[in-house]
Design an enzyme around this catalytic site. Structure first.
Site, short mmCIF file in Angstrom:
data_model
loop_
_atom_site.label_atom_id
_atom_site.label_comp_id
_atom_site.label_asym_id
_atom_site.label_seq_id
_atom_site.Cartn_x
_atom_site.Cartn_y
_atom_site.Cartn_z
N GLU A 1 0.85 -10.92 6.31
CA GLU A 1 0.96 -9.63 6.99
C GLU A 1 -0.42 -9.19 7.45
O GLU A 1 -1.26 -8.80 6.64
CB GLU A 1 1.58 -8.58 6.07
CG GLU A 1 1.08 -8.63 4.63
CD GLU A 1 1.52 -7.44 3.80
OE1 GLU A 1 2.59 -6.90 4.08
OE2 GLU A 1 0.78 -7.06 2.90
N HIS B 1 0.73 -6.72 -1.92
CA HIS B 1 0.91 -6.07 -0.62
C HIS B 1 -0.38 -5.36 -0.22
O HIS B 1 -1.10 -4.82 -1.06
CB HIS B 1 2.07 -5.07 -0.67
CG HIS B 1 2.48 -4.55 0.66
ND1 HIS B 1 1.81 -3.52 1.29
CD2 HIS B 1 3.47 -4.92 1.51
CE1 HIS B 1 2.37 -3.28 2.45
NE2 HIS B 1 3.38 -4.11 2.62
#
Length: 236
Positions: A157, A88
């Site tokens: 993302e 992430h």
């Protein structure tokens, strides 16, 4: 489709269990068949017997040992967790995890058969540098990763969109998902300021196989609506 919630550093264990119960009740009441993943805060991990897949936001590439501030395989095994989020952007850019460290973590949990949600994405300066440089940057995040791993899910993302309320245009999302689909046949999720007001449009895009939702997922009602959107699109 795959609808995933990253709860980050939010919700206590009691609050998380209540949250999961609410979502599970909604799934059952609507007979929803989407794959739903939830990644609670570390201290909120617990046993789970619902249809929701609960995963860890992070774990060290070890069974146990002298790694202060980390958790290992034994802590995941206690709650029968076999799903993990790796790469992430907040782990990369705030906590400084390198590609080498992520590959080590990826391979450790791959060898254990974990479902891995692996995140890739670019900061604003790379996007503004043009598509070629942006794609080179994203491609570097695939280095050392087994893109054919059967339990792999990739989440794209754009770093500059996370938590900012900003999102790429639908055309931009579809374009980059089309590019990334050529790198791996794994399901490809979109993450980056996904909310209940735009989730349905994003889910309807070609080569978008689901969404990874951050702060908007903290509202169980909103997250449930997103699961229902996916069900409606799958039924068409």
């Amino acid at each position: 489709m795959i609808i995933a919630a990253n709860l980050k550093t939010n919700l206590t264990r009691v609050e998380t269990n209540k949250y999961l119960e609410e979502i599970e009740d909604f799934i059952k009441s609507k007979n929803l068949t989407q794959e739903v993943l939830v990644f609670p805060a570390m201290s909120s991990l617990d046993s789970n017997e619902s249809s929701i897949i609960v995963g860890a936001q992070n774990a060290y590439a070890t069974k146990d040992g002298a790694f202060t501030g980390e958790i290992g395989l034994v802590h995941l095994e206690e709650f029968a967790i076999k799903t993990i989020l790796i790469g992430h952007s907040e782990r990369r850019h705030i906590l400084g995890e390198t590609q080498e460290e992520l590959v080590k973590k990826f391979n450790y949990y791959k060898n254990l058969g974990f479902k891995i949600v692996y995140c890739v994405g670019e900061p604003l300066e790379k996007r503004e540098a043009g598509k070629i440089e942006m794609m080179e940057y994203i491609s570097s995040q695939y280095e050392g990763i087994d893109t054919e791993y059967e339990n792999l899910i990739i989440a794209y993302e754009p770093v500059w969109a996370i938590g900012t309320g900003l999102t790429p245009t639908l055309e931009d999302i579809q374009d980059i998902h089309t590019e990334l689909k050529m790198k791996s046949t794994a399901p490809l999720l979109y993450g980056g300021s996904v909310k209940v007001t735009n989730a349905k449009e994003v889910l309807a895009l070609q080569n978008v196989d689901g969404i990874l939702v951050g702060s908007a997922a903290l509202y169980a009602e909103h997250f449930c609506s997103m699961i229902e959107f996916a069900q409606e699109l799958d039924s068409k």
